[in-house]
Design a protein around this motif. Sequence first.
Motif, PDB file in Angstrom:
ATOM      1  N   CYS A  24       0.849  -1.196   0.000  1.00 33.35           N
ATOM      2  CA  CYS A  24       0.000   0.000   0.000  1.00 33.35           C
ATOM      3  C   CYS A  24       0.883   1.243   0.000  1.00 33.35           C
ATOM      4  O   CYS A  24       1.398   1.638   1.056  1.00 33.35           O
ATOM      5  CB  CYS A  24      -0.931  -0.001   1.209  1.00 33.35           C
ATOM      6  SG  CYS A  24      -2.022   1.448   1.293  1.00 33.35           S
ATOM      7  N   ASP A  26       0.054   4.280  -0.427  1.00 32.59           N
ATOM      8  CA  ASP A  26      -0.585   5.447   0.169  1.00 32.59           C
ATOM      9  C   ASP A  26      -0.758   5.305   1.681  1.00 32.59           C
ATOM     10  O   ASP A  26      -1.340   6.190   2.318  1.00 32.59           O
ATOM     11  CB  ASP A  26      -1.951   5.690  -0.478  1.00 32.59           C
ATOM     12  CG  ASP A  26      -1.834   6.041  -1.952  1.00 32.59           C
ATOM     13  OD1 ASP A  26      -0.844   6.708  -2.315  1.00 32.59           O
ATOM     14  OD2 ASP A  26      -2.723   5.652  -2.727  1.00 32.59           O
ATOM     15  N   CYS A  27      -0.281   4.211   2.247  1.00 34.24           N
ATOM     16  CA  CYS A  27      -0.422   3.982   3.682  1.00 34.24           C
ATOM     17  C   CYS A  27       0.864   4.402   4.403  1.00 34.24           C
ATOM     18  O   CYS A  27       1.968   4.248   3.872  1.00 34.24           O
ATOM     19  CB  CYS A  27      -0.696   2.502   3.965  1.00 34.24           C
ATOM     20  SG  CYS A  27      -2.223   1.879   3.244  1.00 34.24           S
ATOM     21  N   ARG A  28       0.709   4.920   5.597  1.00 41.61           N
ATOM     22  CA  ARG A  28       1.884   5.265   6.395  1.00 41.61           C
ATOM     23  C   ARG A  28       1.604   4.976   7.863  1.00 41.61           C
ATOM     24  O   ARG A  28       0.456   4.951   8.307  1.00 41.61           O
ATOM     25  CB  ARG A  28       2.278   6.728   6.205  1.00 41.61           C
ATOM     26  CG  ARG A  28       1.241   7.739   6.633  1.00 41.61           C
ATOM     27  CD  ARG A  28       1.641   9.146   6.231  1.00 41.61           C
ATOM     28  NE  ARG A  28       0.639  10.128   6.631  1.00 41.61           N
ATOM     29  CZ  ARG A  28       0.665  10.802   7.757  1.00 41.61           C
ATOM     30  NH1 ARG A  28       1.682  10.620   8.613  1.00 41.61           N
ATOM     31  NH2 ARG A  28      -0.264  11.681   8.059  1.00 41.61           N
ATOM     32  N   ILE A  29       2.671   4.769   8.596  1.00 39.44           N
ATOM     33  CA  ILE A  29       2.596   4.453  10.020  1.00 39.44           C
ATOM     34  C   ILE A  29       3.007   5.681  10.821  1.00 39.44           C
ATOM     35  O   ILE A  29       4.017   6.324  10.522  1.00 39.44           O
ATOM     36  CB  ILE A  29       3.502   3.259  10.359  1.00 39.44           C
ATOM     37  CG1 ILE A  29       3.008   2.000   9.649  1.00 39.44           C
ATOM     38  CG2 ILE A  29       3.565   3.035  11.872  1.00 39.44           C
ATOM     39  CD1 ILE A  29       3.971   0.829   9.734  1.00 39.44           C
ATOM     40  N   SER A 254      -6.174  -2.818  12.393  1.00 38.54           N
ATOM     41  CA  SER A 254      -5.380  -2.404  11.234  1.00 38.54           C
ATOM     42  C   SER A 254      -4.598  -3.547  10.622  1.00 38.54           C
ATOM     43  O   SER A 254      -4.240  -3.498   9.447  1.00 38.54           O
ATOM     44  CB  SER A 254      -4.410  -1.276  11.623  1.00 38.54           C
ATOM     45  OG  SER A 254      -5.112  -0.120  12.021  1.00 38.54           O
ATOM     46  N   ASP A 297      -1.004  -7.839   6.540  1.00 38.44           N
ATOM     47  CA  ASP A 297      -2.346  -8.372   6.349  1.00 38.44           C
ATOM     48  C   ASP A 297      -2.345  -9.770   6.960  1.00 38.44           C
ATOM     49  O   ASP A 297      -1.644 -10.665   6.480  1.00 38.44           O
ATOM     50  CB  ASP A 297      -2.663  -8.450   4.853  1.00 38.44           C
ATOM     51  CG  ASP A 297      -4.067  -8.961   4.574  1.00 38.44           C
ATOM     52  OD1 ASP A 297      -4.618  -9.693   5.414  1.00 38.44           O
ATOM     53  OD2 ASP A 297      -4.601  -8.659   3.492  1.00 38.44           O
ATOM     54  N   ILE A 304       1.576  -4.262   4.540  1.00 34.91           N
ATOM     55  CA  ILE A 304       0.738  -3.135   4.145  1.00 34.91           C
ATOM     56  C   ILE A 304       1.545  -1.835   4.174  1.00 34.91           C
ATOM     57  O   ILE A 304       1.472  -1.016   3.251  1.00 34.91           O
ATOM     58  CB  ILE A 304      -0.486  -3.022   5.067  1.00 34.91           C
ATOM     59  CG1 ILE A 304      -1.333  -4.294   4.986  1.00 34.91           C
ATOM     60  CG2 ILE A 304      -1.320  -1.793   4.721  1.00 34.91           C
ATOM     61  CD1 ILE A 304      -2.432  -4.361   6.026  1.00 34.91           C
ATOM     62  N   ALA A 305       2.302  -1.625   5.249  1.00 45.39           N
ATOM     63  CA  ALA A 305       3.064  -0.379   5.406  1.00 45.39           C
ATOM     64  C   ALA A 305       4.296  -0.658   6.250  1.00 45.39           C
ATOM     65  O   ALA A 305       4.379  -1.663   6.965  1.00 45.39           O
ATOM     66  CB  ALA A 305       2.198   0.703   6.060  1.00 45.39           C
ATOM     67  N   LEU A 343      -2.073   3.329  11.806  1.00 45.80           N
ATOM     68  CA  LEU A 343      -1.968   3.178  10.360  1.00 45.80           C
ATOM     69  C   LEU A 343      -2.856   4.218   9.707  1.00 45.80           C
ATOM     70  O   LEU A 343      -4.066   4.261   9.962  1.00 45.80           O
ATOM     71  CB  LEU A 343      -2.382   1.768   9.927  1.00 45.80           C
ATOM     72  CG  LEU A 343      -2.339   1.497   8.426  1.00 45.80           C
ATOM     73  CD1 LEU A 343      -0.912   1.577   7.897  1.00 45.80           C
ATOM     74  CD2 LEU A 343      -2.948   0.128   8.106  1.00 45.80           C
ATOM     75  N   VAL A 344      -2.260   5.084   8.908  1.00 48.63           N
ATOM     76  CA  VAL A 344      -2.990   6.146   8.227  1.00 48.63           C
ATOM     77  C   VAL A 344      -3.066   5.812   6.743  1.00 48.63           C
ATOM     78  O   VAL A 344      -2.035   5.588   6.090  1.00 48.63           O
ATOM     79  CB  VAL A 344      -2.280   7.522   8.432  1.00 48.63           C
ATOM     80  CG1 VAL A 344      -3.046   8.614   7.691  1.00 48.63           C
ATOM     81  CG2 VAL A 344      -2.180   7.844   9.916  1.00 48.63           C
ATOM     82  N   ARG A 345      -4.271   5.782   6.217  1.00 46.79           N
ATOM     83  CA  ARG A 345      -4.460   5.439   4.797  1.00 46.79           C
ATOM     84  C   ARG A 345      -4.830   6.705   4.011  1.00 46.79           C
ATOM     85  O   ARG A 345      -5.522   7.559   4.518  1.00 46.79           O
ATOM     86  CB  ARG A 345      -5.564   4.396   4.627  1.00 46.79           C
ATOM     87  CG  ARG A 345      -5.243   3.063   5.301  1.00 46.79           C
ATOM     88  CD  ARG A 345      -6.396   2.088   5.107  1.00 46.79           C
ATOM     89  NE  ARG A 345      -6.177   0.831   5.789  1.00 46.79           N
ATOM     90  CZ  ARG A 345      -5.564  -0.236   5.262  1.00 46.79           C
ATOM     91  NH1 ARG A 345      -5.146  -0.188   3.996  1.00 46.79           N
ATOM     92  NH2 ARG A 345      -5.405  -1.343   5.945  1.00 46.79           N
TER      93      ARG A 345
END
Length: 345
Positions: A24, A26-29, A254, A297, A304-305, A343-345
């Motif tokens: 992902c 566009d995902c960030r921690i 998340s 996941d 994911i990130a 987790l920020v999407r």
Amino acid sequence: MMALAIASSASAQERVLVSGEVTCRDCRIVLDTVVTIGGLDGPGRHLISTASHVAVDARGRILVGDRRLPEIAVFDADGEFLRMVGRAGEGPGEYQFISMTSPGPRFIHVFDYGGRTVLDYDFNVVRRDRFGGQVMAAVVTKSGDVIFNADVGTPDAIGHKFHVLGPAGEMESFGGSDSVSVGRSSDFFDLATGGVNTFWTLGTYANVVTRWELQPEPRVASVFVRDVEVFEKDHTNRGRFPNSGNTGVMLDDSGLWVVWRAPDPAWTHRMVPRSDDGGLYDAPPQVWLDGWVDVLDPSTGHTIARLQRDEHLRGFANGSRYIVSYRETEAGVPYISLLNPRLVR
């Protein structure tokens, strides 16, 4: 106490090789600092070191111990010292040295080399279960059972990687079928609860994530072998520092969170010089280690990130979702921080 040996289906479960590439983009921690405790002065702060273990109980109190000492410092949620718990000895509330604490919904479970002590939330001793072996990873389920990883020194249990301690001290052992003559295991794991019937294990040096189902009997449900280039580059020699290794795992909505370490690329020494006082390093650990956080996941094992930090991330505080960060100033003053991962999407 009798240990019931239960054979696992680990050998029959297919191991799935999973790429460590982030899926992902566009995902960030984000790691939010919750509280910081440290300094050389003040009650309880002598327990803050690279050997510290940290837990957060159901009342939000922060429990800090040192694997070399028989006591626990209790701080409130703001980092203010409350009291000390434990002392050296063999009686109730006394320990050889405390390897870790695992708070649950009703009790606080304290492990030392002599076994487990169950404390209520006023730190009174409820019971003590004696067994050999040093417990370095444990989680408490919603039902109050404790799942832990250790070499338990009984003929029925040694050779098995995992054990479940019930409220009355009954123990079941599983996760291996080696002969007792094999002796101590060289495998180490971090653990995470995954609901009423499941839990997750993460190898410290082998980058393998396993989901277990406990009922009707313990069995392996899935195995993901992670191929992460940065991790693989420096994990092969356990006696060489700095090296890479997993330090914690936690499951939430998340995904499956994995905390791990790897050598800081700017650190040029492949062996860390020992200091005059016998310590492992003569520089703050954030100088020679980087902390990494991945979100996986849980159904596929895909990443994911990912986040890289220039600090020593020690894994998760037992009983909580908080990541423990350990830092030292150039003068050697130690600090621990609890970080809340998002987790920020």
